[in-house]
Scaffold this motif. Structure first.
Motif, PDB file in Angstrom:
ATOM      1  N   MET A  33     -17.255  26.190   9.481  1.00 51.46           N
ATOM      2  CA  MET A  33     -17.859  27.473   9.856  1.00 51.46           C
ATOM      3  C   MET A  33     -18.581  27.336  11.193  1.00 51.46           C
ATOM      4  N   ASP A  34     -18.463  28.387  12.003  1.00 53.42           N
ATOM      5  CA  ASP A  34     -19.152  28.457  13.288  1.00 53.42           C
ATOM      6  C   ASP A  34     -20.581  28.923  13.061  1.00 53.42           C
ATOM      7  N   GLY A  35     -21.547  28.127  13.477  1.00 51.88           N
ATOM      8  CA  GLY A  35     -22.952  28.477  13.293  1.00 51.88           C
ATOM      9  C   GLY A  35     -23.385  29.694  14.070  1.00 51.88           C
ATOM     10  N   GLN A  36     -22.576  30.135  15.034  1.00 46.57           N
ATOM     11  CA  GLN A  36     -22.896  31.339  15.797  1.00 46.57           C
ATOM     12  C   GLN A  36     -22.368  32.602  15.123  1.00 46.57           C
ATOM     13  N   ALA A  37     -21.593  32.426  14.052  1.00 48.58           N
ATOM     14  CA  ALA A  37     -21.026  33.573  13.323  1.00 48.58           C
ATOM     15  C   ALA A  37     -20.889  33.179  11.856  1.00 48.58           C
ATOM     16  N   LEU A  38     -22.013  32.985  11.197  1.00 45.01           N
ATOM     17  CA  LEU A  38     -22.009  32.529   9.814  1.00 45.01           C
ATOM     18  C   LEU A  38     -21.384  33.573   8.895  1.00 45.01           C
ATOM     19  N   GLU A  39     -20.644  33.103   7.909  1.00 49.34           N
ATOM     20  CA  GLU A  39     -19.949  33.995   6.988  1.00 49.34           C
ATOM     21  C   GLU A  39     -20.782  34.304   5.740  1.00 49.34           C
ATOM     22  N   PHE A  40     -22.014  33.854   5.711  1.00 48.81           N
ATOM     23  CA  PHE A  40     -22.880  34.086   4.560  1.00 48.81           C
ATOM     24  C   PHE A  40     -23.540  35.466   4.633  1.00 48.81           C
ATOM     25  N   GLU A  41     -23.908  35.974   3.463  1.00 49.39           N
ATOM     26  CA  GLU A  41     -24.602  37.251   3.399  1.00 49.39           C
ATOM     27  C   GLU A  41     -26.049  37.111   3.899  1.00 49.39           C
ATOM     28  N   ASP A  42     -26.672  38.232   4.151  1.00 55.62           N
ATOM     29  CA  ASP A  42     -28.065  38.242   4.579  1.00 55.62           C
ATOM     30  C   ASP A  42     -28.958  37.652   3.482  1.00 55.62           C
ATOM     31  N   GLU A  43     -30.017  36.961   3.926  1.00 59.79           N
ATOM     32  CA  GLU A  43     -31.097  36.499   3.034  1.00 59.79           C
ATOM     33  C   GLU A  43     -30.582  35.649   1.864  1.00 59.79           C
ATOM     34  N   LYS A  44     -29.697  34.728   2.160  1.00 61.88           N
ATOM     35  CA  LYS A  44     -29.112  33.882   1.120  1.00 61.88           C
ATOM     36  C   LYS A  44     -29.934  32.633   0.839  1.00 61.88           C
ATOM     37  N   PHE A  45     -30.551  32.054   1.880  1.00 63.89           N
ATOM     38  CA  PHE A  45     -31.116  30.716   1.766  1.00 63.89           C
ATOM     39  C   PHE A  45     -32.640  30.703   1.702  1.00 63.89           C
ATOM     40  N   THR A  46     -33.171  29.735   0.950  1.00 63.44           N
ATOM     41  CA  THR A  46     -34.608  29.485   0.956  1.00 63.44           C
ATOM     42  C   THR A  46     -34.986  28.553   2.102  1.00 63.44           C
ATOM     43  N   HIS A  47     -34.046  27.693   2.511  1.00 69.66           N
ATOM     44  CA  HIS A  47     -34.267  26.727   3.588  1.00 69.66           C
ATOM     45  C   HIS A  47     -33.050  26.739   4.517  1.00 69.66           C
ATOM     46  N   SER A  48     -33.285  26.832   5.808  1.00 62.44           N
ATOM     47  CA  SER A  48     -32.216  26.763   6.798  1.00 62.44           C
ATOM     48  C   SER A  48     -32.525  25.617   7.745  1.00 62.44           C
ATOM     49  N   ILE A  49     -31.656  24.606   7.751  1.00 60.27           N
ATOM     50  CA  ILE A  49     -31.926  23.366   8.471  1.00 60.27           C
ATOM     51  C   ILE A  49     -30.780  23.058   9.429  1.00 60.27           C
ATOM     52  N   SER A  50     -31.123  22.676  10.646  1.00 60.94           N
ATOM     53  CA  SER A  50     -30.107  22.256  11.614  1.00 60.94           C
ATOM     54  C   SER A  50     -30.666  21.081  12.407  1.00 60.94           C
ATOM     55  N   SER A  51     -30.265  19.874  12.026  1.00 57.68           N
ATOM     56  CA  SER A  51     -30.749  18.687  12.729  1.00 57.68           C
ATOM     57  C   SER A  51     -29.753  18.259  13.792  1.00 57.68           C
ATOM     58  N   LEU A  52     -30.194  18.267  15.033  1.00 56.94           N
ATOM     59  CA  LEU A  52     -29.366  17.932  16.194  1.00 56.94           C
ATOM     60  C   LEU A  52     -28.120  18.816  16.218  1.00 56.94           C
ATOM     61  N   GLY A  53     -28.307  20.099  15.910  1.00 56.76           N
ATOM     62  CA  GLY A  53     -27.186  21.010  15.833  1.00 56.76           C
ATOM     63  C   GLY A  53     -27.316  22.243  16.698  1.00 56.76           C
ATOM     64  N   VAL A  54     -28.177  23.175  16.297  1.00 56.59           N
ATOM     65  CA  VAL A  54     -28.216  24.479  16.949  1.00 56.59           C
ATOM     66  C   VAL A  54     -28.565  24.378  18.428  1.00 56.59           C
ATOM     67  N   PHE A  55     -29.292  23.364  18.818  1.00 56.62           N
ATOM     68  CA  PHE A  55     -29.662  23.251  20.236  1.00 56.62           C
ATOM     69  C   PHE A  55     -28.446  22.978  21.121  1.00 56.62           C
ATOM     70  N   LEU A  56     -27.332  22.513  20.520  1.00 57.02           N
ATOM     71  CA  LEU A  56     -26.111  22.246  21.265  1.00 57.02           C
ATOM     72  C   LEU A  56     -25.127  23.411  21.253  1.00 57.02           C
ATOM     73  N   PHE A  57     -25.426  24.464  20.494  1.00 50.76           N
ATOM     74  CA  PHE A  57     -24.506  25.593  20.426  1.00 50.76           C
ATOM     75  C   PHE A  57     -24.339  26.209  21.817  1.00 50.76           C
ATOM     76  N   PRO A  58     -23.138  26.643  22.165  1.00 53.77           N
ATOM     77  CA  PRO A  58     -22.958  27.359  23.434  1.00 53.77           C
ATOM     78  C   PRO A  58     -23.913  28.546  23.566  1.00 53.77           C
ATOM     79  N   ASP A  59     -24.135  29.265  22.441  1.00 56.22           N
ATOM     80  CA  ASP A  59     -25.106  30.367  22.408  1.00 56.22           C
ATOM     81  C   ASP A  59     -26.151  30.022  21.345  1.00 56.22           C
TER      82      ASP A  59
END
Length: 287
Positions: free
Chosen positions: A111-137
């Motif tokens: 899955m592309d982190g810039q276009a997640l396929e999950f529904e709104d308000e699904k998670f209690t915790h959202s974690i991205s270690s050494l990830g989102v900072f490298l996204f093109p957007d």
């Protein structure tokens, strides 16, 4: 990554590059990524402890270090975890761990982190270690993390302040090409290299009570030569300049790079191999 005179535009690193480094990612960082995740989850434990009711997104999961660390430390209260990545090589590694370790509560998805396929308000915790900072957007990535996090949910992200090798890479380039008209292209991650910028990124995305700090982490290798070898492997994968060179030029460059980086490795305190201190940034907050 440390600032250098690399290209001023953020490089869009294609997924196949991460496919190439997937299997050597953990060994190449020599446990430094585990140090970072340990600190991140310690922060999580203080601010919003994980329980069996938790639903966690391990975003840009890589080789599933976050997922593995959560399950290893929460054996009595297993949460649900959704591990996603846009590099198939990383997904393959994560699925191997899932099968080997019997992670029944874990779903691994491409899955592309810039276009997640999950529904709104699904998670209690959202974690991205050494990830989102490298996204093109990266702004879109944070927006998607915000959208899919429950109100009051916890976000934790990490990024690099200094991985040491970009500065050495530039020194080696200048030595080999003293009259070069163009700088060496290196991953250039703007606005994620200091705690103030990291905190602002999350605040701008709508998160609150955001904290950010620099932490040391250790790249442990059996020898200086082994450490240099893994760093040159990362370098050639991540630098379009280096990737375009013929083998002869690359070999000459590696000699200069080795000379420039070797002093960063010092004998380990336990006498087992060598270590190089890197610096990461841990940032957390709430929706």
């Amino acid at each position: 990554m440390a600032e250098s005179s690399a290209t001023s535009n953020k490089l869009n690193i294609p997924s196949h590059v991460f496919d190439e480094i997937a299997k050597k990612y953990a060994s190449g960082l020599g446990g430094a990524n585990s140090d970072i995740v340990r600190e991140l989850l310690s922060r999580c434990q203080e601010e919003y402890p994980i329980s069996e009711e938790s639903v966690i997104h391990d975003n840009a999961c890589g080789p599933a270090i976050v997922t593995s660390s959560i399950l290893d430390s929460n054996t009595g209260s297993v949460p649900r975890i959704f591990a996603t990545d846009y590099a198939q090589g990383m997904i393959d590694v994560a699925n191997t761990y899932k099968e080997r370790k019997g992670w029944d509560s874990v779903t691994v998805q491409f899955m592309d982190g810039q276009a997640l396929e999950f529904e709104d308000e699904k998670f209690t915790h959202s974690i991205s270690s050494l990830g989102v900072f490298l996204f093109p957007d990266d702004k879109k990535g944070l927006s998607e993390m915000y959208r899919t996090l429950k109100p009051g949910g916890w976000i934790g992200v990490t990024s690099w302040k200094d991985v040491r090798w970009p500065a050495a890479a530039k020194i080696a380039y200048d030595r080999l090409f003293p009259d070069a008209q163009e700088p060496m292209q290196l991953p250039n991650v703007k606005n994620w290299e200091d705690p103030t910028s990291c905190r602002s990124n999350l605040l701008d995305a709508g998160f609150k009570d955001v904290k950010s700090e620099v932490i040391p982490c250790i790249n442990r290798q059996p020898s200086t030569e082994a450490g240099i070898e893994v760093l040159t492997g990362f370098l050639r994968s991540l630098s379009p300049t280096a990737k375009a060179w013929e083998d002869g030029t690359w070999g000459e460059y590696c000699k200069h790079f080795g000379d420039a980086i070797k002093d960063a490795f010092v004998p380990s305190l336990d006498g087992n191999g060598v270590e190089c201190t890197l610096y990461a940034i841990v940032t957390s907050g709430f929706k």
